[in-house]
Scaffold this active site. Structure first.
Site, PDB file in Angstrom:
ATOM      1  N   THR A  80       0.801  -1.227   0.000  1.00  0.00           N
ATOM      2  CA  THR A  80       0.000   0.000   0.000  1.00  0.00           C
ATOM      3  C   THR A  80       0.834   1.277   0.000  1.00  0.00           C
ATOM      4  O   THR A  80       0.643   2.147  -0.842  1.00  0.00           O
ATOM      5  CB  THR A  80      -0.952  -0.001   1.208  1.00  0.00           C
ATOM      6  OG1 THR A  80      -1.860  -1.103   1.089  1.00  0.00           O
ATOM      7  CG2 THR A  80      -1.750   1.287   1.293  1.00  0.00           C
ATOM      8  N   ASP A 163      -3.694   6.112   7.320  1.00  0.00           N
ATOM      9  CA  ASP A 163      -2.836   7.305   7.356  1.00  0.00           C
ATOM     10  C   ASP A 163      -1.920   7.376   6.142  1.00  0.00           C
ATOM     11  O   ASP A 163      -1.759   8.430   5.521  1.00  0.00           O
ATOM     12  CB  ASP A 163      -2.010   7.336   8.655  1.00  0.00           C
ATOM     13  CG  ASP A 163      -1.257   6.051   8.927  1.00  0.00           C
ATOM     14  OD1 ASP A 163      -0.341   5.712   8.166  1.00  0.00           O
ATOM     15  OD2 ASP A 163      -1.588   5.371   9.910  1.00  0.00           O
ATOM     16  N   HIS A 352      -2.346  -1.495  -5.604  1.00  0.00           N
ATOM     17  CA  HIS A 352      -1.947  -2.883  -5.866  1.00  0.00           C
ATOM     18  C   HIS A 352      -3.224  -3.671  -6.118  1.00  0.00           C
ATOM     19  O   HIS A 352      -4.341  -3.159  -5.938  1.00  0.00           O
ATOM     20  CB  HIS A 352      -1.191  -3.484  -4.675  1.00  0.00           C
ATOM     21  CG  HIS A 352      -1.924  -3.360  -3.368  1.00  0.00           C
ATOM     22  ND1 HIS A 352      -3.019  -4.138  -3.040  1.00  0.00           N
ATOM     23  CD2 HIS A 352      -1.747  -2.511  -2.318  1.00  0.00           C
ATOM     24  CE1 HIS A 352      -3.470  -3.786  -1.857  1.00  0.00           C
ATOM     25  NE2 HIS A 352      -2.720  -2.786  -1.386  1.00  0.00           N
TER      26      HIS A 352
END
Length: 544
Positions: A80, A163, A352
């Site tokens: 990520t 975040d 992804h």
């Protein structure tokens, strides 16, 4: 009177033109750029669920925008933080310094999180979730370059439940990045950006939308019997929502405090809530209405939480994308009304994709399996102790890389090169590993060029390990339920890329393009400098 009328007409025309092209003479830009990243979206979802998509969501982008059908991630690991970074920098981990969601710091002897920053504090919460910033990112982003190009007049905002999904795309110079906090059940930021939440964020949090969404429970959008693109609802290899089970309907209205916010992230309501926040940011910051080109970078994290838990063949994932399509349609209509049709540019991609659940694959007689990094470390260290009489010669296994403790080897008078050759040979014997190699000798490693290129792009001389392995297809580090991603294989690396709006040429591109091509293409559209670590290429087919 005629003079006054002409003066008013000239003033109106100037105001209108300046709103369309608020830059130097001869330069034209959209009012707003919207970057949408759908965490863990496989490219094939665009077509797998297409028959039940509305005409105004994904289909609108496919039919009226430009789709790059063969867009790949050009590095490994496909995680990520790396994906969000690479889209917005046009670069790869070798250059950006973001080599994973986490990586091992040899100097500190500890694992390091991608957006950790002990020098800042949370704003909107006193939890550790607020101690985050883009400080670990080495390069600029396309959002930074827009700010630089307009002498910081353009506004850039990042939003995501995770975040890292909000912070890394927004870049170093962002006006703000916001993410979800489990302690407060609302949006927070850090002192890197500001000292207090804006009034519009405070008011938005007061609505307590996550609790209201959970009160609705989660049942399928359509009759569950019509979900023919999915497996049966209850499978032993599917995970569970926190405090709930793995079948529909998912009863979320009575979850305990310890479970409810983690559970919320695994429902499609997390995506709806993120769209709600995106609209609130446009309203609160007047994005696209400032007389300059603004940038909203919004990432949808709940698709990833749901996908990890249930897998791509679950009814949960199918229902999540059918609901997301409707949320997307609503958002596009909102942008049409608020910013104006043809006055914004939007791209949609993923950080992804994802592998099938191994249990699902073996159920259908396709080879697959799981593997544990820590077990491999222990296995290698046990063998190394028996052969070389050294203990804990491998400090850490993370991101498919082994970190060698050279101090231990030196104390045991073990030759480094001999040891690494032995480890590589040993790893190749593991049933889950296809091959392994010394990262300092990658050029001489006999592996396919495409894999070698992706490993090279992912190798960072300051941060990466010493030895790397490559999984057998459809094997990964994981547990008995759910799935994950991270490998070079197409199931993890083939992602959607859709373009729409201002100066976008409708059509389809079948040639191979890359995640790293997005930032330079946006730079070309905006007529600004590409990010300072960019290695991608402009996709000329996309632009008018």
């Amino acid at each position: 009177m005629k003079f006054i009328a002409l003066s008013l007409l000239a003033l109106f025309s100037y105001t209108h033109i300046s709103a369309q092209a608020p830059v130097a003479k001869g330069v034209s830009r959209p009012k707003l750029v919207v970057g949408i990243m759908i965490d863990q979206m496989r490219w094939d979802y665009l077509y797998r669920f297409n028959d039940r998509f509305t005409n105004d969501g994904f289909k609108r982008l496919l039919q009226q925008g430009h789709t790059c059908e063969n867009t790949f991630i050009p590095y490994t690991p496909t995680y990520t933080a790396v994906g969000h970074t690479s889209v917005y920098t046009g670069s790869v981990p070798a250059i950006t310094g973001i080599v994973g969601n986490n990586w091992y710091r040899k100097d500190l002897k500890k694992t390091w999180y991608c957006t950790d920053d002990s020098t800042v504090v949370g704003v909107g919460s006193n939890s550790s979730a607020g101690k985050m910033s883009p400080a670990n990112l080495w390069t600029t982003t396309i959002t930074d370059e827009l700010r630089l190009a307009t002498n910081f007049k353009s506004k850039t905002i990042g939003i995501a439940i995770k975040d890292r999904g909000g912070i890394l795309p927004a870049g170093h110079t962002a006006n703000a990045a916001y993410w979800f906090d489990n302690k407060t059940g609302g949006w927070i930021t850090s002192s890197y950006y500001m000292n207090a939440l804006p009034e519009w964020v405070i008011n938005f949090n007061k609505k307590e939308l996550p609790a209201k969404y959970l009160a609705q429970n989660w049942n399928t959008l359509f009759d569950i019997k019509t979900y023919t693109q999915s497996t049966a609802d209850e499978k032993p290899y599917e995970g569970k929502i926190n405090g709930e089970d793995n079948t529909f309907p998912h009863i979320t209205n009575n979850l305990k405090d310890a479970d409810k916010w983690e559970a919320f992230k695994k429902t499609p309501y997390g995506n709806t809530y993120t769209f709600d926040m995106a609209k609130a940011a446009i309203e609160g910051e007047k994005l696209g209405q400032t007389g300059n080109t603004d940038f909203l970078a919004v990432s949808f994290s709940s698709t990833d939480y749901t996908g990890h838990t249930f897998g791509p063949n679950s009814i949960e994932v199918e229902d999540t994308y059918l609901r997301y399509d409707r949320d997307l349609a609503d958002f596009l209509k909102y942008l049409d009304a608020k910013i104006g049709k043809g006055q914004y540019t939007l791209f949609l991609t993923a950080d992804h994709a994802v592998a099938h659940v191994p249990g699902f694959m073996t159920e259908n007689r396709i080879p697959a399996g799981v593997f544990d990094d820590e077990d491999v470390r222990k296995w290698v260290n046990e063998k190394a102790e028996a052969k070389f009489a050294v203990k804990n010669a491998i400090e850490k296994v993370i991101n498919y890389q082994l970190f060698v403790d050279y101090t231990s080897l030196e104390s045991g008078k073990v030759n480094e090169e001999e040891f690494k050759k032995w480890v590589v040979s040993l790893l190749k014997q593991h049933p889950a590993i296809m091959t392994a190699f010394d990262l300092n000798n990658l050029a001489g490693t006999p592996i396919p060029a495409k894999i070698k290129e992706r490993v090279t792009n992912g190798y960072n001389a300051k941060l990466s390990g010493d030895i790397q392995f490559v999984f057998m297809p459809q094997y990964f580090d994981g547990g008995k339920t759910g799935t994950t991603h991270g490998a070079w294989n197409p199931y993890d690396a083939h992602i959607p890329l859709l373009w729409y709006g201002f100066n976008i040429k409708p059509g389809k591109t079948n040639r191979e393009t890359y995640m790293t091509d997005i930032a330079p293409t946006v730079a070309a559209l905006l007529q600004i400098q590409m990010p300072n670590g960019c290695i991608g290429d402009v996709i000329p087919e996309v632009l008018k």
